[in-house]
Write an enzyme that holds these catalytic residues in place. Structure first.
Site, PDB file in Angstrom:
ATOM      1  N   LYS A 260      12.229 -56.362  -6.606  1.00 58.91           N
ATOM      2  CA  LYS A 260      12.539 -54.928  -6.463  1.00 58.91           C
ATOM      3  C   LYS A 260      11.769 -54.379  -5.265  1.00 58.91           C
ATOM      4  O   LYS A 260      10.542 -54.442  -5.220  1.00 58.91           O
ATOM      5  CB  LYS A 260      12.131 -54.184  -7.743  1.00 58.91           C
ATOM      6  CG  LYS A 260      12.106 -52.657  -7.611  1.00 58.91           C
ATOM      7  CD  LYS A 260      11.772 -51.965  -8.946  1.00 58.91           C
ATOM      8  CE  LYS A 260      11.614 -50.448  -8.778  1.00 58.91           C
ATOM      9  NZ  LYS A 260      11.238 -49.735 -10.027  1.00 58.91           N
ATOM     10  N   ASP A 265       9.561 -44.286  -4.753  1.00 60.49           N
ATOM     11  CA  ASP A 265      10.362 -43.866  -5.909  1.00 60.49           C
ATOM     12  C   ASP A 265      10.056 -42.412  -6.262  1.00 60.49           C
ATOM     13  O   ASP A 265       9.038 -42.124  -6.889  1.00 60.49           O
ATOM     14  CB  ASP A 265      10.054 -44.798  -7.097  1.00 60.49           C
ATOM     15  CG  ASP A 265      10.934 -44.494  -8.310  1.00 60.49           C
ATOM     16  OD1 ASP A 265      11.862 -43.675  -8.184  1.00 60.49           O
ATOM     17  OD2 ASP A 265      10.682 -45.103  -9.378  1.00 60.49           O
ATOM     18  N   LYS A 272      10.555 -37.308 -10.486  1.00 63.28           N
ATOM     19  CA  LYS A 272       9.286 -37.524 -11.178  1.00 63.28           C
ATOM     20  C   LYS A 272       8.406 -36.289 -11.003  1.00 63.28           C
ATOM     21  O   LYS A 272       8.424 -35.677  -9.929  1.00 63.28           O
ATOM     22  CB  LYS A 272       8.550 -38.718 -10.535  1.00 63.28           C
ATOM     23  CG  LYS A 272       9.088 -40.075 -10.907  1.00 63.28           C
ATOM     24  CD  LYS A 272       8.234 -41.176 -10.289  1.00 63.28           C
ATOM     25  CE  LYS A 272       8.815 -42.546 -10.542  1.00 63.28           C
ATOM     26  NZ  LYS A 272       8.801 -42.947 -11.963  1.00 63.28           N
ATOM     27  N   ASP A 342      15.914 -42.162 -12.286  1.00 59.82           N
ATOM     28  CA  ASP A 342      14.581 -42.747 -12.124  1.00 59.82           C
ATOM     29  C   ASP A 342      14.531 -44.181 -12.662  1.00 59.82           C
ATOM     30  O   ASP A 342      13.583 -44.912 -12.404  1.00 59.82           O
ATOM     31  CB  ASP A 342      13.540 -41.866 -12.821  1.00 59.82           C
ATOM     32  CG  ASP A 342      12.121 -42.190 -12.389  1.00 59.82           C
ATOM     33  OD1 ASP A 342      11.958 -42.902 -11.374  1.00 59.82           O
ATOM     34  OD2 ASP A 342      11.180 -41.732 -13.062  1.00 59.82           O
ATOM     35  N   ARG A 346      16.247 -51.279 -12.022  1.00 59.42           N
ATOM     36  CA  ARG A 346      17.214 -52.165 -12.689  1.00 59.42           C
ATOM     37  C   ARG A 346      18.569 -52.120 -11.985  1.00 59.42           C
ATOM     38  O   ARG A 346      19.318 -53.087 -12.027  1.00 59.42           O
ATOM     39  CB  ARG A 346      17.317 -51.792 -14.180  1.00 59.42           C
ATOM     40  CG  ARG A 346      17.822 -50.400 -14.441  1.00 59.42           C
ATOM     41  CD  ARG A 346      17.468 -49.904 -15.839  1.00 59.42           C
ATOM     42  NE  ARG A 346      16.032 -49.639 -15.978  1.00 59.42           N
ATOM     43  CZ  ARG A 346      15.449 -49.258 -17.102  1.00 59.42           C
ATOM     44  NH1 ARG A 346      16.157 -49.102 -18.205  1.00 59.42           N
ATOM     45  NH2 ARG A 346      14.147 -49.043 -17.151  1.00 59.42           N
TER      46      ARG A 346
END
Ligand code: BES
Ligand code: ZN
Ligand code: ZN
Length: 493
Positions: A260, A265, A272, A342, A346
């Site tokens: 990843k 992020d 977030k 968020d 995956r």
């Protein structure tokens, strides 16, 4: 710092500090000192019991300074205790003012496996020596100019061979640490891919590099990766490296490593909160980890074919960013309802794993800072592992134990699988709130493994940074933990 291997100290060496270890014993607490050593007139020293990590400075004559390092009970010493001791010892010497330091390596050996222990000394020193000071105006220059590792048991030839092997790994770990510590305004997707490409060109042999740009990623139908990238100012990248060993034996395997690479992020529209967002530059840690393991195995001349795939983008927000509730079709044709932007790791891994399966490897290992839940379950110390193949899981667990990294398996059960069934699409990218978050991440990834390829997923969210309990890792920033486990697996499978 120059690391020098010697079998004895020459008068011309002008050593400022002699370091030697001692084990706890009833007779004397300076038991490892040879008769020829100026220290040998000290039979024992008050208040020094050679307890583990205990240190004492002695000056047997005006020209000699010695540091005695306690290793405790010889029968209780382990590789990891040695590694930690040497790392803290090295850091404490580095903080002092010595330019030429000689370490009596033989005094650290606690059983017949001296070559392995010698390799641990080198490993601990090279890992502990790492700092990230790129943005510090005043750098903490090390005073140590020369570090002489003295051993009568290890020949210079052997020492050099051991160093070459260890250095493949430590240099790669430190390379990964630099990448993970690099700031997101410098290390964005396109830049990250360029750095990897350049490193491969400069340092690795028998590796072919393919870097997919946005057009090519579209052609590959990696729509889940594209959906995460939708809100970004930078194009996504898929770095695809293939190492084809010069000599392959009948038992040679093909291992694919997938990582990843979220260079930052924000959470996307599922933004977030500020406190949770700071630190998210390390969300590309999985990709740096698998690259480092790949790099080390290539440098060490692995006999296995290795594929390394890094899915790279940031997870940002702008007016093009993917809305929660969107449904996106992945590379393998499965429809995914994105309920939380968020849970992006995956999504990018899903397409990367499907792409990896097409390379037809014997096994796939992925690494990702995938879930905050991993920290709740395991803290910062333990890496979570989930997978579809007990043999591979066992073998990874053994690989971790051999190099003293903590790796623990979590279960995949049908109920977790049921939890990500979507009302509108095939699957959704989150499960029930706060329930088994790390395993939910894994059952999502499982959907993108095809042809029954053996696969393990490593959630490195906890271990990726700030391993303050490990003296061979910096107390803050990237740790490089799990590189040694993956490397050990790839080299010995
Ligand atoms: N990168 C984070 C995981 C993470 C969080 C790593 C904190 C280290 C520390 C990941 O992309 C994420 O945000 N995951 C969510 C998933 C959730 C929305 C299902 C999480 O863990 O909260
Ligand atoms: Zn996230
Ligand atoms: Zn993330």
């Amino acid at each position: 710092m120059e690391l020098i291997f010697a079998q004895e100290i020459k008068n011309t060496d002008q050593v400022d500090l002699n370091v030697l270890s001692s084990f706890q014993s009833k007779e004397s607490n300076l038991n490892s000192i040879s008769k020829t050593n100026p220290l040998s007139r000290f039979k024992s020293v008050k208040n020094f019991k050679a307890e583990y990590n205990q240190q004492i400075m002695l000056t047997p004559d005006e020209n000699t300074t010695c540091l005695i390092n306690g290793l405790g009970d010889k029968t209780k010493l382990t590789n990891e205790k040695l590694r930690r001791n040497v790392a803290s010892l090295y850091k404490s010497i580095k903080a002092k003012n010595y330019s030429v330091v000689a370490i009596d390596a033989d005094s650290f050996f606690f059983n017949n496996n001296s070559k392995h222990q010698y390799s641990i000394l080198i490993e601990a020193i090279l890992l502990a020596d790492y700092t990230f000071e790129k943005y510090k105006l005043k750098k903490n220059e090390s005073k140590i100019k020369k570090l002489i590792l003295v051993s009568k048991k290890i020949s210079i030839k052997e020492a050099n061979e051991i160093f070459e092997k260890v250095n493949c790994v430590t240099e790669s770990i430190n390379f990964a640490r630099d990448l993970i510590n690099e700031v997101p305004n410098v290390l964005y997707s396109t830049q990250y891919a360029k750095i990897i490409e350049q490193d491969v060109k400069e340092n690795l042999k028998n590796v072919s590099v393919k870097i997919l740009n946005k057009e090519q990623i579209k052609k590959e139908q990696m729509n889940l990766l594209l959906s995460v990238n939708a809100g970004s100012a930078h194009e996504p990248r898929v770095v695809h490296l293939t190492y084809q060993p010069k000599k392959m034996s009948k038992t040679s395997k093909h291992i694919a490593l997938v990582g990843k690479g979220i260079t930052f992020d924000t959470g996307g529209y599922s933004l977030k909160p500020g406190d949770a967002m700071a630190g998210m530059k390390f969300d590309m840690g999985g990709s740096a980890t698998v690259y480092a393991a790949f790099r080390a195995a290539v440098l060490a001349g692995s006999e296995n074919k290795i594929t390394c795939i890094m899915a790279i983008t940031d997870n940002a927000v702008n007016s093009n960013a993917t809305f929660p509730d969107s449904v996106i079709t992945g590379r393998n044709g499965k429809t995914v309802e994105i309920l939380n932007t968020d849970a992006e790791g995956r999504l990018i891994l899903a397409d990367a794993l499907d792409y990896a399966c097409d390379q037809k490897p014997d096994a796939i290992i992925d690494a990702a800072t995938l879930t905050g839940a991993c920290l709740i379950a395991f803290g910062k110390e333990v890496c979570a592992m989930l997978g579809n193949d007990e043999k591979l899981i066992k073998s990874m667990k053994a690989s971790a134990e051999e190099v003293d990294e903590y790796l623990w398996q979590l279960p995949i059960i049908q109920e977790y699988r049921d939890d990500i069934k979507s009302k509108v699409a095939e699957i959704k990218n989150i499960g029930s709130p706060r329930m088994a978050g790390t395993a939910i991440g894994a059952v999502f990834l499982e959907h993108f493994i095809k042809n029954d390829i053996a696969w393990v997923h490593l959630d490195i969210a906890g271990v990726c940074e700030a391993q303050s309990h490990l003296p061979y890792c910096p107390p803050h920033g990237a740790s490089g933990v799990m590189v040694r486990t993956i490397y050990n697996y790839v080299m010995n499978v």
